[in-house]
Design an enzyme around this catalytic site. Structure first.
Site, PDB file in Angstrom:
ATOM      1  N   GLU A 117       9.379   8.198 -16.546  1.00  0.00           N
ATOM      2  CA  GLU A 117       7.994   8.626 -16.820  1.00  0.00           C
ATOM      3  C   GLU A 117       7.536   8.136 -18.193  1.00  0.00           C
ATOM      4  O   GLU A 117       6.383   7.739 -18.379  1.00  0.00           O
ATOM      5  CB  GLU A 117       7.886  10.147 -16.742  1.00  0.00           C
ATOM      6  N   HIS A 166       0.829  -1.219   0.000  1.00  0.00           N
ATOM      7  CA  HIS A 166       0.000   0.000   0.000  1.00  0.00           C
ATOM      8  C   HIS A 166       0.859   1.263   0.000  1.00  0.00           C
ATOM      9  O   HIS A 166       0.412   2.305   0.477  1.00  0.00           O
ATOM     10  CB  HIS A 166      -0.953   0.032   1.202  1.00  0.00           C
ATOM     11  N   SER A 188      14.529  21.465 -16.258  1.00  0.00           N
ATOM     12  CA  SER A 188      13.311  22.241 -16.497  1.00  0.00           C
ATOM     13  C   SER A 188      13.692  23.525 -17.214  1.00  0.00           C
ATOM     14  O   SER A 188      14.738  24.108 -16.959  1.00  0.00           O
ATOM     15  CB  SER A 188      12.645  22.571 -15.154  1.00  0.00           C
ATOM     16  N   LYS A 190      15.642  21.851 -11.067  1.00  0.00           N
ATOM     17  CA  LYS A 190      14.999  20.573 -11.374  1.00  0.00           C
ATOM     18  C   LYS A 190      15.888  19.580 -12.106  1.00  0.00           C
ATOM     19  O   LYS A 190      16.699  19.935 -12.945  1.00  0.00           O
ATOM     20  CB  LYS A 190      13.747  20.800 -12.247  1.00  0.00           C
TER      21      LYS A 190
END
Ligand code: ARG
Length: 478
Positions: free
Chosen positions: A309, A175, A296, A302
């Site tokens: 992804e 979980h 970024s 970043k």
């Protein structure tokens, strides 16, 4: 036989001219409409099967010669023409002509230009229906084999990382809540076993792909003395079709490949999702290499896990190809229907997608740094040893349900501010200092010794099992 009059012959030649030189022109008055041609043409994407189309044609021509339909001279003319076409295609010199609907018509048209008399016989006893199925099976066989090799290579990377991190450990989750600590190697191997099933599935699919449909003709075989067993043998297929109708309409192998690639994609997606989590500031379990992360355009601080992804994102595309193609198949009556032309783009794209994803993830995983201290800091949270405390009580004879209750009450007391869990455990009459020692760094995990579990000794055995299994697959793929 009905002799055609002079004028009839001339008229049919005129019609063929008007129809842009298409192979089926004899039956038609005038050429195809522009919209039909654009919708119908598959050459833009099926030309990537040119090597298989030529390979299939060579086998067909050899067989036709062996059964006496072609002379040895015709055979050598056609084979030489096929060599030339292959050369033109491989070097990018091939010029498609207006009537080239697909790779099969393009090759036949060009062969016939090069060897007009003999070339006119290449399609004897053959249809594009058995031809396309043959080409695609040959293509898929090779492609799935290469993809299996790439998966195996990625497993080798995960294995090397697992070997390198020694007894480093981290919390395992259910979980997405900290559950029990395990070795990092055990965690990495979990992904390796899932990938092993993917390799297994790809190899099993290859067995079903490995059946030659050549000789089924358009759908019903031929009145000519063809030898499909011989062409199957010449093409290196493991088997030959049993039923001509099935041979030209079966695309199960495409659906299966799409499923295998989807599930493989789902596994890569899950790995990607973990890497995304692990590289967050909040987790901090891994640091990504600059070459395998992005920045970024606006936020200077970043460093983004784009590969991970995209691994997650591409899975959606793979699943889409599978469900889309199953929908294409579901309503088709026997045998060949043009809908089947929709098999190639999803298959090609799924293979390309999986190939790139595997390569990128492989690079990402082999270059990232595991922050094993951050992992240990989380895994050493005393609560993560709660199950071990309960098992301590079980070893002393307490029923597990009561032990669960005792430890659960201490956790609750600790959370309520009554003291730290180690303090409360050390002071407890049934637990005491020996049990409290289970909460020392790394202790809980070290106690996990059962088969396939996440402790260091069990992990060493598991590593050995995986190495053996992996080595035998590597050898079989050579
Ligand atoms: N381009 C076609 C395909 O990909 C080849 C088979 C065409 N057969 C036919 N009867 N029109 O499926």
């Amino acid at each position: 036989m009905i002799e055609r009059s002079e004028t009839e012959t001339t008229r049919s030649e005129e019609r063929a001219k008007a129809s842009g030189g298409v192979l089926w022109a004899g039956r038609f008055d005038g050429g195809p409409a522009e919209a039909l041609q654009q919708l119908n043409d598959s050459l833009p994407f099926d030309r990537r099967m040119f090597a298989q189309d030529i390979e299939g044609s060579r086998a067909h021509v050899k067989m036709l010669t062996e059964v006496g339909i072609l002379t040895a001279d015709e055979q050598s003319q056609i084979l030489a023409a096929l060599d030339q076409v292959e050369d033109e295609m491989a070097s990018g010199r091939f010029e498609p002509a207006p009537g080239d609907e697909d790779i099969h018509t393009a090759v036949e048209r060009r062969v016939t230009e090069i060897a007009p008399e003999a070339g006119g016989k290449i399609h004897t006893g053959r249809s594009r229906n058995d031809q396309v199925a043959t080409d695609l099976r040959l293509w898929t066989k090779r492609e799935l084999h290469e993809l299996a090799q790439l998966v195996v290579q990625f497993q080798a990377t995960l294995l090397a990382r697992a070997e390198e991190v020694g007894d480093a450990y981290l919390p395992a989750y259910t979980h997405l809540q900290q559950a029990q600590p395990v070795t990092l190697a055990h965690h990495l191997l979990a992904h390796c076993w899932a990938l092993a099933r993917d390799v297994d599935r790809l190899l099993q699919t290859i067995e079903r792909v490995d059946v030659s449909p050549l000789g089924a003709g358009a759908l019903a075989g031929s009145s000519l003395p063809l030898d499909p067993v011989r062409t199957a043998e010449l093409l290196g297929f493991g088997g030959v079709f049993n039923n001509s109708l099935d041979a030209v309409s079966d695309r199960d192998f495409v659906a299966e490949a799409l499923f295998d690639l989807s599930l493989l994609g789902v596994h890569l997606s899950r790995i990607g999702e973990e890497l995304i989590l692990w590289s967050t500031t909040e987790f901090g379990f891994v640091s990504l290499d600059d070459a395998f992360s992005t920045g970024s355009s606006m936020m200077p601080q970043k460093k983004n896990p784009d590969i991970a992804e995209l691994a997650r994102g591409k899975a959606g595309r793979l699943i889409g190809h599978l469900t889309g193609f199953l929908a294409t198949l579901k309503g088709l009556p026997l045998t060949y229907n043009k809908d089947l032309q929709e098999d190639k783009e999803p298959l090609f794209d799924s293979c390309d997608t999986v190939r790139l994803t595997l390569l990128a993830l492989d690079g990402m995983v082999s270059t990232l740094v595991f922050n094993t201290e951050a992992m240990a800091a989380q895994a050493d949270n005393p609560f993560a040893a709660a199950t071990d405390l309960a098992e301590f009580l079980v070893r002393k004879g307490m029923p597990f349900r009561s032990a669960h209750h005792v430890v659960g009450s201490l956790v609750r007391a600790a959370l309520a501010g009554a003291g730290s869990l180690p303090e409360l455990v050390a002071a407890h009459q049934d637990l005491g200092p020996e049990a409290a020692a289970l909460m020392l760094p790394g202790a809980s995990m070290a106690n996990r010794t059962t088969w396939g579990s996440g402790g260091p000794v069990a992990t060493a055995n598991e590593l050995e099992r995986f190495r053996t299994a992996h080595a035998s697959v590597v050898a079989s793929l050579r």
